[in-house]
Design a protein around this motif. Structure first.
Motif, PDB file in Angstrom:
ATOM      1  N   ALA A  27      -6.445  16.226   9.317  1.00 24.49           N
ATOM      2  CA  ALA A  27      -7.740  16.072   7.816  1.00 24.49           C
ATOM      3  C   ALA A  27      -6.982  14.962   7.161  1.00 24.49           C
ATOM      4  N   ARG A  28      -6.479  14.143   7.072  1.00 25.57           N
ATOM      5  CA  ARG A  28      -5.004  14.054   5.893  1.00 25.57           C
ATOM      6  C   ARG A  28      -5.464  12.692   6.625  1.00 25.57           C
ATOM      7  N   ARG A  29      -4.913  12.550   8.013  1.00 23.15           N
ATOM      8  CA  ARG A  29      -5.166  11.570   8.538  1.00 23.15           C
ATOM      9  C   ARG A  29      -5.807  10.556   8.688  1.00 23.15           C
ATOM     10  N   SER A  30      -6.946  11.391   8.979  1.00 24.92           N
ATOM     11  CA  SER A  30      -8.794  10.416   9.243  1.00 24.92           C
ATOM     12  C   SER A  30      -8.953  10.106   7.972  1.00 24.92           C
ATOM     13  N   SER A  31      -8.779  11.394   6.255  1.00 29.05           N
ATOM     14  CA  SER A  31      -9.421  10.672   5.516  1.00 29.05           C
ATOM     15  C   SER A  31      -8.564   9.048   5.346  1.00 29.05           C
ATOM     16  N   GLU A  32      -7.637   8.972   5.557  1.00 34.25           N
ATOM     17  CA  GLU A  32      -6.244   7.725   5.159  1.00 34.25           C
ATOM     18  C   GLU A  32      -6.842   6.857   6.377  1.00 34.25           C
ATOM     19  N   ARG A  33      -7.664   7.156   7.408  1.00 40.15           N
ATOM     20  CA  ARG A  33      -8.157   5.634   8.463  1.00 40.15           C
ATOM     21  C   ARG A  33      -9.711   5.876   7.747  1.00 40.15           C
ATOM     22  N   ALA A  34     -10.289   6.702   7.270  1.00 39.52           N
ATOM     23  CA  ALA A  34     -11.438   6.066   6.752  1.00 39.52           C
ATOM     24  C   ALA A  34     -11.661   5.599   5.493  1.00 39.52           C
ATOM     25  N   SER A  35     -10.437   5.843   4.736  1.00 36.99           N
ATOM     26  CA  SER A  35     -10.002   4.553   3.528  1.00 36.99           C
ATOM     27  C   SER A  35      -9.490   3.201   3.971  1.00 36.99           C
ATOM     28  N   LEU A  36      -8.678   3.180   4.641  1.00 35.53           N
ATOM     29  CA  LEU A  36      -8.623   2.015   5.532  1.00 35.53           C
ATOM     30  C   LEU A  36      -9.436   1.017   5.964  1.00 35.53           C
ATOM     31  N   ARG A  37     -10.380   1.336   6.773  1.00 37.59           N
ATOM     32  CA  ARG A  37     -10.937   1.513   7.418  1.00 37.59           C
ATOM     33  C   ARG A  37     -12.301   0.560   6.063  1.00 37.59           C
ATOM     34  N   ALA A  38     -12.587   1.950   5.133  1.00 35.66           N
ATOM     35  CA  ALA A  38     -13.450   1.125   3.834  1.00 35.66           C
ATOM     36  C   ALA A  38     -12.777  -0.210   3.602  1.00 35.66           C
ATOM     37  N   GLN A  39     -11.485  -0.054   3.342  1.00 41.36           N
ATOM     38  CA  GLN A  39     -10.902  -1.081   2.536  1.00 41.36           C
ATOM     39  C   GLN A  39     -10.931  -2.482   3.341  1.00 41.36           C
ATOM     40  N   ARG A  47     -13.276  -3.548   5.581  1.00 38.06           N
ATOM     41  CA  ARG A  47     -14.449  -3.782   5.311  1.00 38.06           C
ATOM     42  C   ARG A  47     -14.783  -4.564   4.034  1.00 38.06           C
ATOM     43  N   GLY A  48     -14.017  -4.123   3.564  1.00 37.65           N
ATOM     44  CA  GLY A  48     -13.978  -5.221   1.846  1.00 37.65           C
ATOM     45  C   GLY A  48     -14.919  -3.667   1.291  1.00 37.65           C
ATOM     46  N   ASP A  49     -15.789  -2.113   0.906  1.00 32.74           N
ATOM     47  CA  ASP A  49     -16.462  -1.657   1.020  1.00 32.74           C
ATOM     48  C   ASP A  49     -15.476  -1.266  -0.540  1.00 32.74           C
ATOM     49  N   VAL A  50     -14.392  -0.985  -0.802  1.00 40.42           N
ATOM     50  CA  VAL A  50     -13.868  -0.647  -2.001  1.00 40.42           C
ATOM     51  C   VAL A  50     -12.583  -1.437  -2.175  1.00 40.42           C
ATOM     52  N   GLY A  51     -12.429  -1.811  -3.194  1.00 35.15           N
ATOM     53  CA  GLY A  51     -10.523  -2.222  -3.558  1.00 35.15           C
ATOM     54  C   GLY A  51      -9.315  -1.418  -2.701  1.00 35.15           C
ATOM     55  N   PRO A  52      -8.144  -2.508  -2.892  1.00 38.61           N
ATOM     56  CA  PRO A  52      -6.839  -1.696  -2.715  1.00 38.61           C
ATOM     57  C   PRO A  52      -6.963  -0.376  -3.771  1.00 38.61           C
ATOM     58  N   PRO A  53      -5.889   0.795  -3.258  1.00 38.92           N
ATOM     59  CA  PRO A  53      -5.726   1.440  -4.557  1.00 38.92           C
ATOM     60  C   PRO A  53      -4.623   0.467  -5.277  1.00 38.92           C
ATOM     61  N   PRO A  54      -4.727   1.104  -6.073  1.00 38.46           N
ATOM     62  CA  PRO A  54      -3.314   0.533  -7.782  1.00 38.46           C
ATOM     63  C   PRO A  54      -2.066   1.132  -6.799  1.00 38.46           C
ATOM     64  N   SER A  55      -1.271  -0.282  -6.802  1.00 36.09           N
ATOM     65  CA  SER A  55       0.230   0.553  -6.773  1.00 36.09           C
ATOM     66  C   SER A  55       0.254   1.784  -8.186  1.00 36.09           C
ATOM     67  N   MET A 105       0.648  -0.934   0.134  1.00 31.57           N
ATOM     68  CA  MET A 105      -0.085   0.135   0.352  1.00 31.57           C
ATOM     69  C   MET A 105       0.776   1.396  -0.075  1.00 31.57           C
ATOM     70  N   THR A 106       0.660   2.313  -0.999  1.00 30.53           N
ATOM     71  CA  THR A 106       1.417   2.970  -0.653  1.00 30.53           C
ATOM     72  C   THR A 106       0.413   4.367   0.167  1.00 30.53           C
ATOM     73  N   SER A 107       1.600   5.682   0.297  1.00 30.07           N
ATOM     74  CA  SER A 107       1.686   7.051   0.920  1.00 30.07           C
ATOM     75  C   SER A 107       0.972   7.593   0.439  1.00 30.07           C
ATOM     76  N   PRO A 108       0.181   8.302   0.473  1.00 31.12           N
ATOM     77  CA  PRO A 108      -0.630   9.303  -0.718  1.00 31.12           C
ATOM     78  C   PRO A 108       0.275  10.805  -0.016  1.00 31.12           C
ATOM     79  N   THR A 109       1.376  10.588   0.679  1.00 27.99           N
ATOM     80  CA  THR A 109       2.350  11.369   0.847  1.00 27.99           C
ATOM     81  C   THR A 109       3.265  12.748  -0.106  1.00 27.99           C
ATOM     82  N   PRO A 110       3.474  11.641  -0.936  1.00 32.06           N
ATOM     83  CA  PRO A 110       4.718  12.433  -2.027  1.00 32.06           C
ATOM     84  C   PRO A 110       3.586  13.621  -3.381  1.00 32.06           C
ATOM     85  N   PRO A 111       2.218  13.110  -3.449  1.00 30.81           N
ATOM     86  CA  PRO A 111       1.948  14.194  -4.209  1.00 30.81           C
ATOM     87  C   PRO A 111       1.103  15.992  -3.700  1.00 30.81           C
ATOM     88  N   GLN A 112       0.693  15.201  -1.576  1.00 30.18           N
ATOM     89  CA  GLN A 112       0.745  15.811  -0.320  1.00 30.18           C
ATOM     90  C   GLN A 112       1.622  17.015  -0.722  1.00 30.18           C
TER      91      GLN A 112
END
Length: 153
Positions: A84-96, A98-106, A1-8
């Protein structure tokens, strides 16, 4: 899983805002510098060093509130952006999870189209969704149970 740090980080550089660690370090150095300046001024007046340091501790706090207002606001913005960045990452991880969304492409791995004839190899580990399904079955949380097993849940 990659971190969204470089674009930010690139977006922050375009906006001219330093990161959280840089802002905290800058604010800390400014406060310590103010403490040192007040201590030296009091010592040059003839106040003993220890007393000058103690008085500088008391005087530097309200003085820094006035002098470093802009720096404090920048620190508040950096903390809010990090939160805000950490809470969005946490929400994305929780969704993954739960199986709601697939993992982001590497970005390192090219995405291959899924074919129904491609079977996983014997050494390959199951997908996180399959592992989660298998874990649920082993905990006894199946909702489909025979009628004679006991009270319905």
């Amino acid at each position: 899983m990659t971190s969204p740090t470089p674009p930010q980080a690139a977006a922050r550089e375009r906006a001219g805002e330093p990161g959280l660690a840089t802002t905290v370090a800058l604010y800390t150095l400014a406060r310590l510098g103010l403490l040192a300046v007040v201590t030296v001024v009091l010592a040059l007046i003839g106040v003993p060093w220890l007393v000058a340091l103690l008085v500088a501790l008391v005087v530097a706090l309200p003085l820094s509130m006035v002098l470093f207002r802009g720096l404090r606001e920048r620190l508040d913005r950096a903390i809010a952006a990090s939160t805000a960045r950490r809470s969005s990452e946490r929400a994305s991880l929780r969704a993954q999870l739960r199986g709601d969304v697939g993992p982001p492409p590497s970005p390192d791995t090219p995405v291959a189209p899924a074919s129904p004839s491609a079977a996983p190899s014997a050494g390959a580990s199951p997908s996180p969704a399959a592992a989660a399904d298998g874990a649920e079955g082993s905990t006894g949380s199946d909702t489909a149970s025979p009628a004679g097993d006991g009270p319905a849940r």
